[in-house]
Motif scaffolding. Structure first.
Motif, PDB file in Angstrom:
ATOM      1  N   SER A 179     -16.929 -31.699 -35.263  1.00 50.56           N
ATOM      2  CA  SER A 179     -16.853 -31.481 -33.820  1.00 50.56           C
ATOM      3  C   SER A 179     -15.601 -32.171 -33.298  1.00 50.56           C
ATOM      4  O   SER A 179     -15.602 -33.368 -33.036  1.00 50.56           O
ATOM      5  CB  SER A 179     -18.103 -32.038 -33.144  1.00 50.56           C
ATOM      6  N   ASN A 180     -14.521 -31.386 -33.179  1.00 52.50           N
ATOM      7  CA  ASN A 180     -13.299 -31.955 -32.618  1.00 52.50           C
ATOM      8  C   ASN A 180     -12.723 -30.985 -31.585  1.00 52.50           C
ATOM      9  O   ASN A 180     -13.134 -29.834 -31.479  1.00 52.50           O
ATOM     10  CB  ASN A 180     -12.287 -32.321 -33.708  1.00 52.50           C
ATOM     11  N   ILE A 181     -11.791 -31.478 -30.823  1.00 51.20           N
ATOM     12  CA  ILE A 181     -11.228 -30.713 -29.710  1.00 51.20           C
ATOM     13  C   ILE A 181     -10.603 -29.406 -30.189  1.00 51.20           C
ATOM     14  O   ILE A 181     -10.811 -28.351 -29.582  1.00 51.20           O
ATOM     15  CB  ILE A 181     -10.197 -31.567 -28.938  1.00 51.20           C
ATOM     16  N   ARG A 182      -9.840 -29.474 -31.249  1.00 49.58           N
ATOM     17  CA  ARG A 182      -9.130 -28.285 -31.746  1.00 49.58           C
ATOM     18  C   ARG A 182     -10.111 -27.168 -32.100  1.00 49.58           C
ATOM     19  O   ARG A 182      -9.888 -26.007 -31.751  1.00 49.58           O
ATOM     20  CB  ARG A 182      -8.281 -28.665 -32.950  1.00 49.58           C
TER      21      ARG A 182
ATOM     22  N   HIS B  51     -10.471 -23.549 -29.871  1.00 52.34           N
ATOM     23  CA  HIS B  51     -10.312 -22.225 -30.464  1.00 52.34           C
ATOM     24  C   HIS B  51     -11.623 -21.452 -30.525  1.00 52.34           C
ATOM     25  O   HIS B  51     -11.642 -20.298 -30.935  1.00 52.34           O
ATOM     26  CB  HIS B  51      -9.713 -22.350 -31.871  1.00 52.34           C
ATOM     27  N   GLY B  52     -12.711 -22.078 -30.149  1.00 48.57           N
ATOM     28  CA  GLY B  52     -14.012 -21.421 -30.172  1.00 48.57           C
ATOM     29  C   GLY B  52     -14.585 -21.237 -31.570  1.00 48.57           C
ATOM     30  O   GLY B  52     -15.524 -20.469 -31.769  1.00 48.57           O
ATOM     31  N   HIS B  53     -14.040 -21.970 -32.515  1.00 50.67           N
ATOM     32  CA  HIS B  53     -14.501 -21.812 -33.897  1.00 50.67           C
ATOM     33  C   HIS B  53     -15.837 -22.491 -34.163  1.00 50.67           C
ATOM     34  O   HIS B  53     -16.436 -22.288 -35.217  1.00 50.67           O
ATOM     35  CB  HIS B  53     -13.422 -22.292 -34.865  1.00 50.67           C
ATOM     36  N   ASP B  54     -16.320 -23.253 -33.181  1.00 52.99           N
ATOM     37  CA  ASP B  54     -17.656 -23.825 -33.309  1.00 52.99           C
ATOM     38  C   ASP B  54     -18.731 -22.765 -33.048  1.00 52.99           C
ATOM     39  O   ASP B  54     -19.915 -23.003 -33.241  1.00 52.99           O
ATOM     40  CB  ASP B  54     -17.837 -25.015 -32.371  1.00 52.99           C
TER      41      ASP B  54
ATOM     42  N   TYR C  60     -11.171 -15.767 -43.127  1.00 52.99           N
ATOM     43  CA  TYR C  60     -11.079 -14.471 -42.439  1.00 52.99           C
ATOM     44  C   TYR C  60     -11.432 -14.629 -40.960  1.00 52.99           C
ATOM     45  O   TYR C  60     -10.744 -14.095 -40.089  1.00 52.99           O
ATOM     46  CB  TYR C  60     -12.014 -13.461 -43.120  1.00 52.99           C
ATOM     47  N   ARG C  61     -12.483 -15.366 -40.664  1.00 54.53           N
ATOM     48  CA  ARG C  61     -12.959 -15.505 -39.292  1.00 54.53           C
ATOM     49  C   ARG C  61     -12.024 -16.330 -38.398  1.00 54.53           C
ATOM     50  O   ARG C  61     -12.050 -16.184 -37.183  1.00 54.53           O
ATOM     51  CB  ARG C  61     -14.369 -16.077 -39.282  1.00 54.53           C
ATOM     52  N   VAL C  62     -11.216 -17.198 -38.993  1.00 53.69           N
ATOM     53  CA  VAL C  62     -10.232 -17.931 -38.192  1.00 53.69           C
ATOM     54  C   VAL C  62      -8.895 -17.188 -38.209  1.00 53.69           C
ATOM     55  O   VAL C  62      -7.852 -17.763 -37.901  1.00 53.69           O
ATOM     56  CB  VAL C  62     -10.073 -19.407 -38.632  1.00 53.69           C
ATOM     57  N   ASN C  63      -8.955 -15.910 -38.546  1.00 52.26           N
ATOM     58  CA  ASN C  63      -7.805 -14.993 -38.539  1.00 52.26           C
ATOM     59  C   ASN C  63      -6.683 -15.425 -39.480  1.00 52.26           C
ATOM     60  O   ASN C  63      -5.514 -15.156 -39.217  1.00 52.26           O
ATOM     61  CB  ASN C  63      -7.265 -14.802 -37.121  1.00 52.26           C
ATOM     62  N   GLN C  64      -7.016 -16.122 -40.543  1.00 50.21           N
ATOM     63  CA  GLN C  64      -6.043 -16.520 -41.553  1.00 50.21           C
ATOM     64  C   GLN C  64      -4.856 -17.273 -40.935  1.00 50.21           C
ATOM     65  O   GLN C  64      -3.737 -17.187 -41.422  1.00 50.21           O
ATOM     66  CB  GLN C  64      -5.554 -15.298 -42.333  1.00 50.21           C
ATOM     67  N   SER C  65      -5.151 -18.019 -39.869  1.00 50.92           N
ATOM     68  CA  SER C  65      -4.078 -18.686 -39.119  1.00 50.92           C
ATOM     69  C   SER C  65      -4.086 -20.202 -39.234  1.00 50.92           C
ATOM     70  O   SER C  65      -3.317 -20.878 -38.551  1.00 50.92           O
ATOM     71  CB  SER C  65      -4.198 -18.319 -37.634  1.00 50.92           C
ATOM     72  N   PHE C  66      -4.964 -20.753 -40.075  1.00 55.42           N
ATOM     73  CA  PHE C  66      -5.089 -22.205 -40.163  1.00 55.42           C
ATOM     74  C   PHE C  66      -5.048 -22.647 -41.614  1.00 55.42           C
ATOM     75  O   PHE C  66      -5.365 -21.883 -42.516  1.00 55.42           O
ATOM     76  CB  PHE C  66      -6.394 -22.661 -39.505  1.00 55.42           C
ATOM     77  N   GLY C  67      -4.697 -23.897 -41.820  1.00 57.68           N
ATOM     78  CA  GLY C  67      -4.614 -24.452 -43.166  1.00 57.68           C
ATOM     79  C   GLY C  67      -5.972 -24.832 -43.727  1.00 57.68           C
ATOM     80  O   GLY C  67      -7.001 -24.779 -43.047  1.00 57.68           O
ATOM     81  N   ILE C  68      -5.958 -25.256 -44.964  1.00 55.92           N
ATOM     82  CA  ILE C  68      -7.196 -25.568 -45.682  1.00 55.92           C
ATOM     83  C   ILE C  68      -7.968 -26.715 -45.035  1.00 55.92           C
ATOM     84  O   ILE C  68      -9.196 -26.683 -44.978  1.00 55.92           O
ATOM     85  CB  ILE C  68      -6.923 -25.839 -47.182  1.00 55.92           C
ATOM     86  N   SER C  69      -7.267 -27.720 -44.539  1.00 56.16           N
ATOM     87  CA  SER C  69      -7.960 -28.860 -43.920  1.00 56.16           C
ATOM     88  C   SER C  69      -8.774 -28.407 -42.717  1.00 56.16           C
ATOM     89  O   SER C  69      -9.916 -28.833 -42.526  1.00 56.16           O
ATOM     90  CB  SER C  69      -6.969 -29.940 -43.499  1.00 56.16           C
ATOM     91  N   TYR C  70      -8.187 -27.533 -41.922  1.00 54.04           N
ATOM     92  CA  TYR C  70      -8.885 -27.031 -40.744  1.00 54.04           C
ATOM     93  C   TYR C  70     -10.091 -26.182 -41.149  1.00 54.04           C
ATOM     94  O   TYR C  70     -11.180 -26.317 -40.587  1.00 54.04           O
ATOM     95  CB  TYR C  70      -7.926 -26.211 -39.871  1.00 54.04           C
ATOM     96  N   VAL C  71      -9.899 -25.328 -42.139  1.00 55.31           N
ATOM     97  CA  VAL C  71     -10.998 -24.478 -42.613  1.00 55.31           C
ATOM     98  C   VAL C  71     -12.144 -25.352 -43.120  1.00 55.31           C
ATOM     99  O   VAL C  71     -13.317 -25.078 -42.834  1.00 55.31           O
ATOM    100  CB  VAL C  71     -10.509 -23.494 -43.701  1.00 55.31           C
ATOM    101  N   VAL C  72     -11.830 -26.405 -43.846  1.00 55.40           N
ATOM    102  CA  VAL C  72     -12.861 -27.325 -44.337  1.00 55.40           C
ATOM    103  C   VAL C  72     -13.585 -27.983 -43.171  1.00 55.40           C
ATOM    104  O   VAL C  72     -14.812 -28.129 -43.185  1.00 55.40           O
ATOM    105  CB  VAL C  72     -12.256 -28.381 -45.290  1.00 55.40           C
ATOM    106  N   GLU C  73     -12.847 -28.356 -42.137  1.00 48.32           N
ATOM    107  CA  GLU C  73     -13.480 -28.958 -40.955  1.00 48.32           C
ATOM    108  C   GLU C  73     -14.461 -27.981 -40.309  1.00 48.32           C
ATOM    109  O   GLU C  73     -15.554 -28.365 -39.895  1.00 48.32           O
ATOM    110  CB  GLU C  73     -12.419 -29.380 -39.945  1.00 48.32           C
ATOM    111  N   VAL C  74     -14.077 -26.721 -40.211  1.00 40.77           N
ATOM    112  CA  VAL C  74     -14.970 -25.705 -39.650  1.00 40.77           C
ATOM    113  C   VAL C  74     -16.197 -25.538 -40.547  1.00 40.77           C
ATOM    114  O   VAL C  74     -17.337 -25.535 -40.067  1.00 40.77           O
ATOM    115  CB  VAL C  74     -14.241 -24.354 -39.455  1.00 40.77           C
ATOM    116  N   LEU C  75     -15.973 -25.411 -41.832  1.00 43.35           N
ATOM    117  CA  LEU C  75     -17.088 -25.238 -42.764  1.00 43.35           C
ATOM    118  C   LEU C  75     -18.050 -26.428 -42.733  1.00 43.35           C
ATOM    119  O   LEU C  75     -19.264 -26.255 -42.854  1.00 43.35           O
ATOM    120  CB  LEU C  75     -16.564 -25.050 -44.193  1.00 43.35           C
ATOM    121  N   ARG C  76     -17.523 -27.620 -42.581  1.00 42.43           N
ATOM    122  CA  ARG C  76     -18.371 -28.815 -42.564  1.00 42.43           C
ATOM    123  C   ARG C  76     -18.978 -29.075 -41.195  1.00 42.43           C
ATOM    124  O   ARG C  76     -19.780 -29.978 -41.028  1.00 42.43           O
ATOM    125  CB  ARG C  76     -17.566 -30.026 -43.011  1.00 42.43           C
ATOM    126  N   GLY C  77     -18.597 -28.263 -40.181  1.00 41.41           N
ATOM    127  CA  GLY C  77     -19.194 -28.402 -38.857  1.00 41.41           C
ATOM    128  C   GLY C  77     -18.679 -29.591 -38.080  1.00 41.41           C
ATOM    129  O   GLY C  77     -19.409 -30.176 -37.272  1.00 41.41           O
TER     130      GLY C  77
END
Length: 99
Positions: free
Chosen positions: A73-76, A80-83, A54-71
């Protein structure tokens, strides 16, 4: 066939029940009886994942969501300010599963 493969109870009982024969006791010899599946309540993890989606506006795939959840640290993520999200890094305690 899928119900048999996904059975969480004695496979012999599943087969016998399918053919109209009922057995009250597990066989003690099938893979389920010998090594019962471990149960895991993933309610909180599912809530975290859905919150992140929901917080990434439902605009990214599962791999990206997992990267955000696991914290991760990458450019993408930084671009997007998701950090800065409240869900960033809340899944650090889970290992990465590769297969």
């Amino acid at each position: 066939m899928s119900a048999f493969a996904e059975a969480q109870t004695c496979r012999r009982q599943v087969l016998l029940n399918y053919f109209g024969e009922y057995r009250e006791q597990p066989c003690g010899n099938c893979d389920i009886c010998l090594d019962p599946p471990k149960h895991f309540d993933a309610t909180q993890e599912a809530q975290k994942a859905l919150s992140c989606v929901y917080r990434v506006n439902q605009s990214f795939g599962i791999s990206y969501v997992v990267e955000v959840l696991r914290g991760m640290s990458n450019i993408r993520i930084r671009e997007h300010g998701h950090d800065k999200l409240t869900t960033y890094g809340i899944g650090r305690d889970h290992s990465t599963i590769t297969g």
